[in-house]
Write a protein that holds these residues in place. Structure first.
Motif, short mmCIF file in Angstrom:
data_model
loop_
_atom_site.label_atom_id
_atom_site.label_comp_id
_atom_site.label_asym_id
_atom_site.label_seq_id
_atom_site.Cartn_x
_atom_site.Cartn_y
_atom_site.Cartn_z
N CYS A 3 7.85 5.36 -15.27
CA CYS A 3 8.87 4.30 -15.14
C CYS A 3 8.18 2.94 -15.28
CB CYS A 3 9.55 4.40 -13.78
SG CYS A 3 10.65 3.02 -13.42
N ILE A 5 9.07 0.22 -14.16
CA ILE A 5 9.21 -0.65 -12.97
C ILE A 5 8.33 -0.17 -11.81
CG2 ILE A 5 10.84 -1.58 -11.25
CD1 ILE A 5 12.99 -1.42 -13.44
N CYS A 6 8.44 1.16 -11.49
CA CYS A 6 7.74 1.62 -10.28
C CYS A 6 6.57 2.58 -10.57
CB CYS A 6 8.73 2.28 -9.33
SG CYS A 6 9.40 3.81 -9.99
N THR A 8 6.61 5.72 -11.24
CA THR A 8 6.82 7.16 -10.99
C THR A 8 7.31 7.81 -12.29
OG1 THR A 8 9.08 6.83 -10.27
CG2 THR A 8 7.41 6.79 -8.55
N CYS A 20 12.67 5.68 -14.26
CA CYS A 20 12.89 6.82 -13.35
C CYS A 20 14.40 6.87 -13.05
CB CYS A 20 12.11 6.62 -12.06
SG CYS A 20 12.73 5.27 -11.05
N HIS A 23 15.83 3.74 -11.07
CA HIS A 23 15.85 2.49 -11.85
C HIS A 23 16.75 2.61 -13.07
CE1 HIS A 23 12.22 1.30 -9.42
NE2 HIS A 23 13.10 0.35 -9.23
ZN LIG Z 1 11.29 3.48 -11.20
#
Ligand SMILES: [Zn+2]
Ligand code: SF4
Ligand SMILES: [Zn+2]
Length: 303
Positions: A3, A5-6, A8, A20, A23
């Motif tokens: 992902c 953004i994060c 994962t 993910c 998100h």
């Molecule tokens: Zn994410």
């Protein structure tokens, strides 16, 4: 695939990002809301009829509109029953279950009540591709239903894939007047008898809508209509999918080009709208396609 953004594990990678599940759901909703804001699709206090087939796209749309607009607006679900056994009867059950569970008012309008015939019956006596007749009746009944419930606008779950198909079909048929009625908001002119249509999912793909419905446990069946994939639309749909695999972003570009042409065309020529002599709804000719079809069906009784 991670992902963006994060970091994962990602569940999807499209033009709208590699994300993910959490998100992706957030981005899906935020793209829908920004389309609504950018094109001023929903104003405070308006009554919005959601054209709801009970399929994954329209249930996802009803989910988002209920989540964000239930307090400020009146949201109602309208369903068109084409009369296709083993298909629409099942999605109607799902639609009813969903609306009852979430407390959304709904109304059903059928081809049978409008023409005296179901779609299954029409295909038995009428030559040609079922979708041509079906599309004409559905557009007419959606407008009728939205007028009948006094909606200010009717929201449909058309996504980027559907709209790209519409654009290419109109281009191939050299029908610019029809093409400039596409876009997130159709109903540039306020016209009595015509409820403007809005498409909040215009910038989201079929793949994204499908994933969004799955991630939100939207219990839609994924069985296609038995008449789907036939004829011109089926051909265009397959070609667009092939084009997108070789040229990522093709669908979005098709839509953006259409929006540019629409803006230029409408500011130069306006939109031509006639009215049907029989039903009074907007029509390209003296009698609208739905009224013509209704008359034709009267002459060929059901078997
Ligand atoms: Zn994410
Ligand atoms: S696939 Fe064709 S016949 Fe089936 S519901 Fe859609 S328009 Fe109607
Ligand atoms: Zn008419």
């Amino acid at each position: 695939m991670k992902c963006e953004i994060c970091g994962t594990s990602a569940v999807i990678s499209t033009n709208n990002g590699t994300l993910c599940a959490e998100h992706f759901k957030q981005r899906f909703e935020s793209i829908t809301l920004s389309t609504i804001k950018k094109y001023r699709l929903i104003e405070k206090g308006e009554k919005i009829a959601v054209a709801n087939s009970g399929g994954k796209d329209s249930l996802s749309l009803l989910y988002i509109l209920s989540k964000y607009f239930k307090k400020s607006n009146n949201i109602i679900s309208i369903t068109i029953d084409e009369g296709i056994k083993g298909y629409r009867d099942k999605t109607i059950e799902i639609m009813e279950e969903y609306c009852n569970r979430y407390g959304v008012d709904y109304k059903i309008y059928s081809y049978k009540d409008f023409t005296g015939r179901t779609m299954d019956s029409i295909t038995k006596t009428r030559e040609g591709i079922p979708c041509s007749a079906c599309g004409v009746l559905r557009r007419h009944l959606i407008n009728y239903a939205a007028s009948e419930v006094s909606a200010d606008k009717v929201a449909t779950a058309h996504n980027m894939d559907d709209e790209a198909e519409n654009v290419i079909m109109n281009l191939v048929q050299n029908d610019i007047e029809k093409m400039v009625r596409l876009g997130a908001y159709s109903g540039v002119i306020k016209e009595k008898g015509f409820v403007p249509r809005i498409k909040p999912f215009l910038f989201l793909s079929e793949k994204e809508t499908m994933l969004f419905s799955m991630l939100n446990d939207i219990n839609a069946i994924h069985t296609p209509c038995p008449y789907a994939g036939m004829g011109f639309r089926g051909l265009i749909s397959r070609e667009i999918k092939r084009m997108e695999t070789e040229f990522i972003g093709a669908k979005r570009n098709v839509i953006n080009t259409m929006l540019d042409i629409k803006n230029q065309h409408v500011s130069k020529n306006g939109l031509k709208i006639n009215k049907c002599r029989y039903c009074g709804f907007p029509s390209a000719s003296d009698i609208c396609e739905a009224c013509k079809l209704k008359e034709e069906l009267k002459k060929s009784p059901a078997i």
